[in-house]
Design an enzyme around this catalytic site. Sequence first.
Site, PDB file in Angstrom:
ATOM      1  N   ARG A  95       8.127   4.151  -4.947  1.00 44.75           N
ATOM      2  CA  ARG A  95       8.240   3.119  -3.489  1.00 44.75           C
ATOM      3  C   ARG A  95       7.161   2.117  -3.757  1.00 44.75           C
ATOM      4  O   ARG A  95       7.362   0.760  -3.335  1.00 44.75           O
ATOM      5  CB  ARG A  95       7.941   3.854  -2.352  1.00 44.75           C
ATOM      6  N   TYR A 124       0.797  -1.184   0.023  1.00 41.78           N
ATOM      7  CA  TYR A 124      -0.110   0.056  -0.105  1.00 41.78           C
ATOM      8  C   TYR A 124       0.774   1.227   0.149  1.00 41.78           C
ATOM      9  O   TYR A 124       2.125   1.036   0.193  1.00 41.78           O
ATOM     10  CB  TYR A 124      -0.922   0.043   1.218  1.00 41.78           C
ATOM     11  N   HIS A 170      -0.387 -21.179   0.689  1.00 43.20           N
ATOM     12  CA  HIS A 170       0.573 -20.440   1.135  1.00 43.20           C
ATOM     13  C   HIS A 170       1.419 -20.003  -0.232  1.00 43.20           C
ATOM     14  O   HIS A 170       1.485 -18.676  -0.531  1.00 43.20           O
ATOM     15  CB  HIS A 170       1.388 -21.078   2.268  1.00 43.20           C
ATOM     16  N   GLU A 214      12.146   3.352  14.804  1.00 44.48           N
ATOM     17  CA  GLU A 214      11.193   4.266  14.307  1.00 44.48           C
ATOM     18  C   GLU A 214      10.092   4.067  15.035  1.00 44.48           C
ATOM     19  O   GLU A 214       9.771   3.464  16.079  1.00 44.48           O
ATOM     20  CB  GLU A 214      11.060   3.980  12.909  1.00 44.48           C
ATOM     21  N   LEU A 249      11.083   1.468   7.617  1.00 44.15           N
ATOM     22  CA  LEU A 249      10.380   1.936   6.502  1.00 44.15           C
ATOM     23  C   LEU A 249      11.171   3.409   5.983  1.00 44.15           C
ATOM     24  O   LEU A 249      11.056   4.250   6.859  1.00 44.15           O
ATOM     25  CB  LEU A 249       8.881   2.017   6.157  1.00 44.15           C
ATOM     26  N   ARG A 309      -7.203 -20.791  -1.264  1.00 40.02           N
ATOM     27  CA  ARG A 309      -6.149 -20.819  -0.321  1.00 40.02           C
ATOM     28  C   ARG A 309      -5.033 -21.786  -0.269  1.00 40.02           C
ATOM     29  O   ARG A 309      -5.266 -22.954  -0.163  1.00 40.02           O
ATOM     30  CB  ARG A 309      -6.946 -20.641   1.055  1.00 40.02           C
ATOM     31  N   LYS A 313       6.596  -1.831   2.021  1.00 41.49           N
ATOM     32  CA  LYS A 313       5.387  -1.143   2.618  1.00 41.49           C
ATOM     33  C   LYS A 313       4.144  -2.129   2.517  1.00 41.49           C
ATOM     34  O   LYS A 313       3.437  -2.166   1.636  1.00 41.49           O
ATOM     35  CB  LYS A 313       5.089   0.115   1.953  1.00 41.49           C
TER      36      LYS A 313
END
Length: 281
Positions: free
Chosen positions: A50, A31, A100, A176, A200, A98, A144
């Site tokens: 990014r 995101y 992995h 951070e 990040l 589903r 991110k």
Amino acid sequence: MNILLNNRIISRESFTVDLEDRGFQFGDGIYEVIRIYDGFFFEWEAHLERLVRSAKELMLPLPTAIHTLYQNLQLLMKDSKITNGTVYIQVTRGAAPRFHAFPKETEPTLVAYVREMQRPLEQMRNGIKTITTEDIRWLRVDIKSLNLLGNVLAKQKAVEQGGAEAILIRDGIVTEGSSSNLFAIKGKQCFTHPANHLILNGITRQVVLRLLNNSELTLHETSFTLDELLEMDEVFITNTGQEVCPVIQIDDSVIGKGTPGVYTRQLQSAFEALLGAVIPS
């Protein structure tokens, strides 16, 4: 409110999440959040760069070209009639039975929406109180990704203790904030954790690094301990929503004189000047 779904703007009411979307089941996605000032996407190039980097690190194909995405975001903002706020962009690997490992065939899903957000002027003016907590996040926080549960638990701890942010400590080293980057000043020396896999590399962080090049301060991208942090003259956090925000207290320790410091104020002013220079009048 309308949203962007891949290359179409649709009503939020008509949007549904597939039960087997990998973002929903695995957090398999990325995101970005871009600030909107007076109808202008601030540092949008860096944010979208990014996004591309995060997608590459997760081997996640983007469903549209970046220049097309930017054009679509412009249309979405105009459709929303919001000129001060944020646009949230999320890309997941898409829906598949589903399992992995990556599915052999699936179509990524990109969703974006705009929401109004005013600048947190009171926090920026008066500073915030923070707490510290262990950094329990995974070891690739430079991506991110949607895997934010460690951040969420840290922020919740801060809220429960009356703080506005949680400062994260990993193996004795300050990394951070739960949703911010951290800077600390001693004398004319400014310190921040290096941009490696443990933090990040925030876009506002990158802006502040540029501003520091034109300041009296000497920048050191290096690790430091909590004890060293508590002895600093000034501390501030940076992120898209809070810009440059002073920290006046960490746990029970007052930072400096308990008020925003001189150099933090100067960086806030420099950031304001930058906004005035890049936002069309």
